[in-house]
Design an enzyme around this catalytic site. Structure first.
Site, PDB file in Angstrom:
ATOM      1  N   ARG A 234     -22.574  31.189  19.708  1.00  0.00           N
ATOM      2  CA  ARG A 234     -22.952  30.599  18.418  1.00  0.00           C
ATOM      3  C   ARG A 234     -23.362  31.694  17.434  1.00  0.00           C
ATOM      4  O   ARG A 234     -24.077  32.633  17.791  1.00  0.00           O
ATOM      5  CB  ARG A 234     -24.100  29.617  18.604  1.00  0.00           C
ATOM      6  N   ASP A 235     -22.919  31.538  16.198  1.00  0.00           N
ATOM      7  CA  ASP A 235     -23.304  32.473  15.143  1.00  0.00           C
ATOM      8  C   ASP A 235     -24.776  32.246  14.807  1.00  0.00           C
ATOM      9  O   ASP A 235     -25.231  31.101  14.722  1.00  0.00           O
ATOM     10  CB  ASP A 235     -22.435  32.234  13.901  1.00  0.00           C
ATOM     11  N   ILE A 236     -25.540  33.321  14.617  1.00  0.00           N
ATOM     12  CA  ILE A 236     -26.973  33.182  14.321  1.00  0.00           C
ATOM     13  C   ILE A 236     -27.224  32.838  12.856  1.00  0.00           C
ATOM     14  O   ILE A 236     -28.344  32.489  12.504  1.00  0.00           O
ATOM     15  CB  ILE A 236     -27.776  34.431  14.734  1.00  0.00           C
TER      16      ILE A 236
ATOM     17  N   HIS B 200     -13.352  39.856  15.644  1.00  0.00           N
ATOM     18  CA  HIS B 200     -13.916  38.547  15.966  1.00  0.00           C
ATOM     19  C   HIS B 200     -13.313  37.477  15.079  1.00  0.00           C
ATOM     20  O   HIS B 200     -12.828  37.751  13.985  1.00  0.00           O
ATOM     21  CB  HIS B 200     -15.442  38.536  15.860  1.00  0.00           C
TER      22      HIS B 200
END
Length: 119
Positions: free
Chosen positions: A28-30, A99
């Site tokens: 998950r992206d922060i 990414h």
């Protein structure tokens, strides 16, 4: 090497993993930009898409299939999702480790892309 994503692969920086195999990691992206915002990275350090080589062809395919699985597992497959790769500074790449972003969970607006003149 002082690469944030390499440190995540090594486990020295924690992440909220959603998928992992021997070649690919998804977490998950922060700083999420949508209700679902997952990053898909190769475990091999490749700085940008421009640095991918012919021998990375299978790895690139694995990344795309991992993105498909992540989207399906998050319930995004039926309504749709966005898969993004930013390549280089002008495209907004911040971390120089290849990414892809999987974004979804809501109706996403159009990309902010300038109209191209007819050629």
């Amino acid at each position: 090497m002082d690469c944030l994503f390499c440190k995540i692969v090594e486990g020295t920086i924690p992440s909220a993993k959603v998928y992992e195999d021997e070649h690919v990691l998804a977490f998950r992206d922060i700083q999420p930009q949508a209700p679902v915002h997952t990053l898909i990275i190769p475990k091999k350090h490749i700085p940008t898409m421009n640095d991918a080589a012919p021998e990375d062809m299978e790895l690139l395919g694995r990344i795309l299939l991992a993105a498909q699985k992540v989207a399906r597992d998050a319930g995004l497959a039926d309504d749709g999702y966005r898969l993004i790769n930013n390549c280089g500074r002008d495209a907004g790449q911040v971390v120089y480790h290849l990414h892809f972003h999987v974004l979804g969970g809501e109706k996403l607006g159009p990309l902010n892309v300038k109209e191209q003149p007819d050629r």
